[in-house]
Every structure is written in structure tokens, then in C-alpha cells.
Write an enzyme that holds these catalytic residues in place. Structure first.
Site, PDB file in Angstrom:
ATOM      1  N   HIS A   1       0.813  -1.224   0.000  1.00 13.09           N
ATOM      2  CA  HIS A   1       0.000   0.000   0.000  1.00 13.09           C
ATOM      3  C   HIS A   1       0.844   1.271   0.000  1.00 13.09           C
ATOM      4  CE1 HIS A   1      -3.371   2.553   0.377  1.00 13.09           C
ATOM      5  NE2 HIS A   1      -4.051   1.937   1.321  1.00 13.09           N
TER       6      HIS A   1
ATOM      7  N   ASP B   1     -10.118  -4.089 -17.961  1.00  8.77           N
ATOM      8  CA  ASP B   1     -10.385  -4.996 -19.089  1.00  8.77           C
ATOM      9  C   ASP B   1      -9.071  -5.425 -19.727  1.00  8.77           C
ATOM     10  OD1 ASP B   1     -11.195  -6.287 -21.382  1.00  8.77           O
ATOM     11  OD2 ASP B   1     -12.347  -4.612 -22.201  1.00  8.77           O
TER      12      ASP B   1
END
Length: 446
Positions: A168, A373
């Protein structure tokens, strides 16, 4: 509201290839890049898992998603070469990236299961998650470890699962989606990402950094924790709004749901009535800076508004009380432009509360996880793979009937507390829906 522990009994076998390191496709600069004063705070020194589930696409039957993504990753790392490096700790604990080009950890796998077997709706906790995102021994640290792990698991149906584990300190959710969207663009044939990455972490470094202290998270073993996912429909949210006073009707869906969860969670925990119960939520602060940070900046840029109430007030007062506290905290965080890193860090607060009392919620419904995608279309689920005690993520989801839902994974240290929480939420929802029915006009007589 549906409460799901999705296919907890589903078991399957995952066969993995040996983990490999994917390095940039071309030579990249060898340099030392300090993280920002926001990135290297203790609260970001953890690994965040996410999961993306893709259906079979007839146009891609001759394509191996692992091969497509592996090749695209090498090309993208030329632009995002710090992600192929390793973190080091300098003086006073300052984190910096050694841009060594050692690579991103990548695993190719296959599983004898189909997407449909995971059920509908989809949400955490996912069965066999430890197999879908394998924790390679010795790689889970913050320093001297890969900052990104990717596993692509092909499924029997022709679909696949893309799972990640990110350090993170390198990115927030916006930065991660920027990276993954670029990975998808290259996987679909682009030569470069449409949004070029910007490092410039020095923009969020300050000589007047305020001292920060943190309370360590309370440790729970895996067996202690109970995980479930909540699924809220538009009808549920409309019903909850019936409990909101007129002057607060402009509040967002996130605010309404969070106020409900905050109140019900407090009731379920049964704290001392005088105990303070804070709630925090991250806000993307990129545009709050004056001037705004450059487009493409992919580090952590989060303000954390915080609302605090005693347990007795939160439990006994109407829902509007919690909403007003949240709206004031949000207003205080956004009414002025942030001029320095110190301004931003001030929003992180120095809240000394135990992990079980503090509640952290993050709205991921508009970040773009559900749009990534790789050539197989959008994922049927994209977002948080799991949560932990005191933390919830809001994830968008569309079921196989095309109906929109908001998925909220929750975690409690005991099943009894979870049951109380679910019961309180269902009672609140039943009250709201009952109010709606009583307000419907009587049917006209023929």
C-alpha cells in the site's frame, strides 16, 4: 439486504506454475526514489489484496490470459519501473524505492472450477482465496520484497481470476486502478498507457511534517474472525433514506449506508456507553491541492475525515445524528484547499482508539475496479478480496440478471457479534420498508 457467505463450502484444486519475476521489457533507470511523507506512514505499511473475476469470451478462446497479461506487464513496467524495484528503509524510517528492476512476482495457475460455481452474487470471502492468491514464502514483507504480486488462474469454463497483492505504500486505490487500466490497455494492443505515470513524490514531502503516532492493530488469529458480505439493492438504499430527516435528504448513498453501518456496528459491539466510537473514511485529495497534483500521480493522496460519537448517543439518537456528524467532518476536510503535505496529514488525525472500536470505511464504487479490461471484457467482480476487523470496503456489483448491488464485506472477531450486527441492520431495514408501505397512497376504487 442480503447477507452472504458466498459458497463457503466450495472446494477446488489449484495447480500453480513456479512463481517468476517479471522485469521491465526494456532497460530502466537504476536510481533511489524516496516515497512521499504520505506513502511511508505506518498505516500504509501493509499488503492489500484485490480480486477480479472474468467470464469466458468466445473471441478469446485461443488466448491464454496469463500469457497475455505476463507480456503486457513487462511492457508496462517500462513506464512504472519503480514497481519492479524493492523498498529500503533509510534514516528515521524513511522509505525509498531501490529501482533495481528485480521485477514483479507473477504466478500462472489453473483451477478445476467454473465462474458459475462461485455463485451469484459474488463477494468476499472467496473460497480457497489462499490458493487464488498464493502467499509465496518470504515475499510478504514491506522492505526487500516484491511490491506487487499477481496471480492469474485459468478456470474450466474459459474464464479466469486475476488476483493482486500490493504494498500500500506505493499506491492508493486510484493509483492501483490507473496501473491496472494501463495494463489492460497494453494487453488489448496499445503500445503505452493512455495516462502516463507521474512519480514526483517530492510534491508530498515536507520539512514541517507533523509528528504522527499510531495505535497498533489488535491481533486476531484467522480462526477468530467471521467474514460475510452484505448486498444492498437500490430499493434497500431508498428505504434507508426514509429514516433520514428532510434537511439531510441530499446526502449521498455512501453517507446513508455508512451512517447505518456505524450505528448498527456500535450496537453489536456492546461497548461502554461513554466510550467514543470514531469512524474514518478516505477521500481522494488529488484535486484538493492548490494547485492540483499532476494527472498520472499514482502515490497515496488521501485525506481522512473522522466523525466521533459516544456509543450511547450513536445508539440512542436518530440516524440523522450520525449523518450530521459525518457531513460536518466531510465539510471540514474539503472547505479549504490543501496547500501542503502538512495540511493533508492533519486530516489523518491522531486518534488513539483500539482497532475494534475504530471503524474505517472506503468507498470503491467509483474508483474503477469494475472496469479493468484485459481483453475479456469487464470483470463480473472487481475489488476487495478480503477485509479485516474494523475495516469495510464498498464495492460495485452487477448480478447475472443485470441488477446493481453495493457489496460491503464486513468482519467481526466473533460470530455472536456478527449475528447481532446483521439483526440490527435487518431491523432497521424492516422499519424503513414498513414506513415506505404506510406512505403509499391507497389504491383507487373502481
Amino acid at each position: 439486504m442480503a447477507v452472504i457467505n458466498p459458497n463457503a463450502t466450495l472446494t477446488f484444486t489449484v495447480r500453480r506454475c513456479a512463481p517468476e519475476l517479471i522485469v521491465p521489457a526494456k532497460p530502466t533507470p537504476r536510481e533511489l526514489k524516496p516515497l512521499s511523507d504520505i506513502d511511508d506512514q505506518e498505516r500504509f505499511r501493509l499488503q492489500i489484496p484485490d480480486i477480479f473475476i472474468y467470464q469466458r469470451d468466445p473471441k478469446m478462446v485461443n488466448k491464454n490470459p496469463a500469457s497475455v497479461i505476463r507480456e503486457a506487464l513487462a511492457k508496462l513496467l517500462v513506464f512504472y519501473y519503480p514497481l519492479a524495484g524493492r523498498l529500503k528503509e533509510g534514516p528515521a524510517g524513511k522509505l525509498m524505492v531501490d529501482c533495481s528492476g528485480k521485477g514483479v512476482l507473477f504466478i500462472e495457475a489453473e483451477a478445476d472450477v467454473t465462474v458459475d460455481q462461485f455463485g451469484d452474487p459474488l463477494g468476499p470471502p472467496f473460497p480457497c482465496m489462499e490458493e487464488l492468491l498464493y502467499d509465496v514464502p518470504g515475499t510478504g514483507g514491506i522492505v526487500d520484497s516484491p511490491v506487487l504480486l499477481i496471480q492469474v488462474t485459468r478456470l474450466l469454463c474459459g474464464g479466469f481470476i486475476f488476483a493482486t497483492r500490493l504494498n500500500h505504500t506505493m499506491c492508493d486505490a486510484v493509483g492501483l486502478v490507473q496501473f491496472l487500466s494501463g495494463l489492460g490497455e497494453i494487453a488489448r494492443g496499445a503500445t503505452s498507457p493512455s495516462v502516463l505515470p507521474v512519480w514526483q513524490r517530492e510534491l508530498l514531502c515536507s520539512s514541517d511534517r507533523p509528528p504522527m503516532t499510531f495505535t497498533r492493530q489488535v491481533g486476531y488469529t484467522k480462526d477468530d474472525m467471521v467474514h460475510k458480505s452484505l448486498f444492498f439493492t437500490k430499493t434497500d438504499i431508498s428505504a434507508f433514506r426514509r429514516l433520514v430527516p428532510t434537511h439531510l435528504q441530499s446526502c449521498s448513498t455512501f453517507e446513508v449506508l455508512t451512517a447505518c453501518l456505524w450505528r448498527c456496528r456500535t450496537i453489536a459491539l456492546e461497548p461502554n456507553p461513554k466510550e467514543e466510537m470514531p469512524i474514518l473514511w478516505p477521500v481522494n485529495a488529488r484535486k484538493m491541492f492548490n494547485p492540483p497534483l499532476p494527472v498520472g500521480y499514482y502515490g497515496n493522496v488521501l485525506a481522512f475525515p473522522a466523525a466521533i460519537s459516544t456509543a450511547q448517543d450513536l445508539c440512542n439518537k436518530p440516524l440523522g445524528y450520525a449523518l450530521e456528524l459525518m457531513k460536518k467532518a466531510k465539510s471540514d476536510a474539503t472547505k479549504e484547499r490543501i496547500k501542503s503535505v502538512s495540511d493533508l496529514m492533519a486530516f489523518k488525525g491522531q486518534l488513539h482508539f483500539t482497532a475494534i472500536r475504530r471503524y474505517n470505511v472506503a468507498d470503491l464504487t467509483h474508483v474503477g475496479f469494475n472496469t479493468v479490461d484485459f481483453g475479456w471484457g469487464k470483470p463480473v467482480y472487481g475489488g476487495a478480496a478480503r477485509t479485516r476487523v474494523g475495516v469495510s470496503f464498498y464495492v460495485p456489483y452487477t448480478n447475472n440478471k443485470g441488477e446493481s448491488r453495493t457489496v460491503i464485506p464486513v468482519c467481526f472477531p466473533s460470530g455472536v457479534t456478527m449475528d447481532r450486527f446483521v439483526e440490527e441492520l435487518n431491523n432497521m431495514l424492516a422499519q424503513a420498508k414498513n414506513d415506505m408501505e404506510h406512505e403509499l397512497p391507497a389504491p383507487s376504487k373502481l
